[in-house]
Scaffold this motif. Structure first.
Motif, PDB file in Angstrom:
ATOM      1  N   ARG A  47       1.130  -1.273   0.152  1.00  0.00           N
ATOM      2  CA  ARG A  47       0.135  -0.096  -0.136  1.00  0.00           C
ATOM      3  C   ARG A  47       0.626   1.567  -0.064  1.00  0.00           C
ATOM      4  NH1 ARG A  47      -5.090   1.424   0.520  1.00  0.00           N
ATOM      5  NH2 ARG A  47      -5.426  -0.998   0.317  1.00  0.00           N
ATOM      6  N   SER A  48       1.853   0.646   0.464  1.00  0.00           N
ATOM      7  CA  SER A  48       2.323   2.147  -0.060  1.00  0.00           C
ATOM      8  C   SER A  48       3.212   2.744  -0.986  1.00  0.00           C
ATOM      9  CB  SER A  48       4.718   1.765   1.141  1.00  0.00           C
ATOM     10  OG  SER A  48       5.166   1.433   0.376  1.00  0.00           O
ATOM     11  N   HIS A  49       3.389   1.952  -1.439  1.00  0.00           N
ATOM     12  CA  HIS A  49       3.757   2.382  -3.071  1.00  0.00           C
ATOM     13  C   HIS A  49       2.633   3.027  -3.709  1.00  0.00           C
ATOM     14  CE1 HIS A  49       7.436   0.169  -3.341  1.00  0.00           C
ATOM     15  NE2 HIS A  49       6.842  -0.804  -4.270  1.00  0.00           N
ATOM     16  N   ASP A  51       0.292   5.150  -1.809  1.00  0.00           N
ATOM     17  CA  ASP A  51       0.157   5.888  -1.363  1.00  0.00           C
ATOM     18  C   ASP A  51       1.719   7.223  -1.717  1.00  0.00           C
ATOM     19  OD1 ASP A  51      -1.827   4.761   0.633  1.00  0.00           O
ATOM     20  OD2 ASP A  51      -0.657   4.429   2.201  1.00  0.00           O
ATOM     21  N   GLY A  52       2.525   7.011  -2.344  1.00  0.00           N
ATOM     22  CA  GLY A  52       3.340   7.740  -1.859  1.00  0.00           C
ATOM     23  C   GLY A  52       3.058   7.709  -3.905  1.00  0.00           C
TER      24      GLY A  52
END
Length: 367
Positions: A47-49, A51-52
């Motif tokens: 999910r961090s990808h 979000d980025g």
């Protein structure tokens, strides 16, 4: 940092990679996506990808400006998507489908449908697609649409949806078997009537591509984007009509001829990244230089649908295979990006596989 401050910076006609928007995503791809691309291919897109990319404003590239989107030249958007495919095919497979529900929402034109667009622009809502399976009807039954009061009841299976667990809404398709119509609309993936099972793919496994089961899902009329006779849909299937319509909604001032000259994203990004690596390894090998020139020539020389897509997909296979040859046995290690790209190129062979596209692939491979 976001890209909002750079939206008025012009892109050159010859090099969209010079645009500040592209450069910002290139930095993110180099610093965040590339170091984890092989790991992500084996596991799942974090999910961090997502979000980025959201923080940079990526999701705004898919939504019309009046709903919170970002007006960026189409060639720049295409270049960004190709960049993502070359760096991290699993992440690209998910995020490049974010815009799938956008044109259906605009087409539906209801308050409920249009209310989705600001959330899609900010990335609060993540979009995806699950409609290609309807092509198999009546030989294969996927999802069936039954007319009920106020909308349709949808039952059955959507064979492929990328991003399960990350996506919120889906452009879906089903068949009204009584009327022999295809029914398309926008569904909410959080509904308990929809469940998913991630498929054990040998390519872009990290894309969380899942088989979805719909058990009595209610699609309200307000979120129905199109009801079209099966035969009418099949006449246009395999062409880039939907893709060009979406681009026109985003950039109404751009000429149709300019939009039509933009190659489908994915195969070029994979091929270009693979060939760049191969050339670094092998130096100025004449054959690799010739293959690189062929790739650039095909990209800038539009062919009739669906031959162009087939030609680009074939080049993706050839280029990623050449990169494996250049790296030698090391390319087969599960730590090498070359094998990730080569398998992703195979994935492209079955993406959007309308009968006419399948036939164009056969023709390309039997020259």
């Amino acid at each position: 940092m976001t890209i909002a401050a750079d939206i008025d910076s012009p892109a050159t006609d010859t090099d969209p990679t010079a645009h500040p928007v592209y450069r910002e995503f290139a930095r993110f791809a180099d610093e965040v996506l590339a170091p984890r691309a092989v790991e992500v291919d084996r596991t799942e897109v974090p999910r961090s990808h997502i979000d980025g990319l959201r923080e940079l404003g990526y999701h705004r590239l898919f939504v019309p400006e009046q709903y919170g989107g970002l007006k960026v030249p189409p060639r720049v958007v295409n270049a960004v998507n190709n960049l993502l495919f070359g760096v991290d095919p699993s992440t690209a497979t998910i995020v490049t489908q974010h815009g799938a529900p956008v044109l259906p929402a605009v087409t539906a034109g209801t308050d409920e449908a249009l209310a989705l667009l600001p959330g899609l622009a900010t990335g609060e809502l993540i979009g995806g697609a699950g409609m290609g399976h309807v092509r198999g009807w009546p030989k294969r039954r996927g999802t069936v649409a039954t007319r009920v009061a106020g909308g349709y009841r949808i039952d059955g299976t959507i064979g492929w949806h990328s991003g399960w667990g990350l996506t919120d809404i889906i452009w879906l398709g089903a068949v009204d078997e009584q009327r022999e119509d295809f029914v398309f609309g926008i569904g909410y993936l959080g509904d308990p009537a929809i469940s998913g099972r991630v498929l054990p793919l040998t390519a872009v496994f990290g894309s969380r591509t899942a088989e979805l089961t719909l058990d009595g899902y209610f699609l309200p009329d307000a979120l129905v984007s199109e009801v079209v006779a099966v035969e009418e849909y099949r006449r246009r299937d395999g062409t880039r009509v939907q893709e060009l319509q979406r681009a026109k909604h985003l950039n109404p001032d751009v000429a149709d001829t300019e939009l039509a000259a933009i190659a489908p994203a994915g195969p070029y990004g994979l091929a270009r990244a693979a060939l760049d690596d191969a050339l670094r390894i092998s130096g100025d090998d004449a054959h690799l230089i010739a293959l690189s020139a062929e790739l650039e020539s095909v990209v800038v020389t539009p062919l009739p649908d669906p031959r162009w897509r087939a030609a680009l997909n074939e080049l993706a296979v050839r280029a990623t295979t050449a990169a494996v040859v250049a790296a030698g046995g090391a390319a087969l290690l599960d730590s090498d990006i070359a094998q990730v790209r080569a398998r992703a190129a195979q994935f492209l062979q079955v993406r959007g596989l309308a009968p006419s596209v399948r036939a164009a692939h056969y023709a390309a491979y039997t020259r």
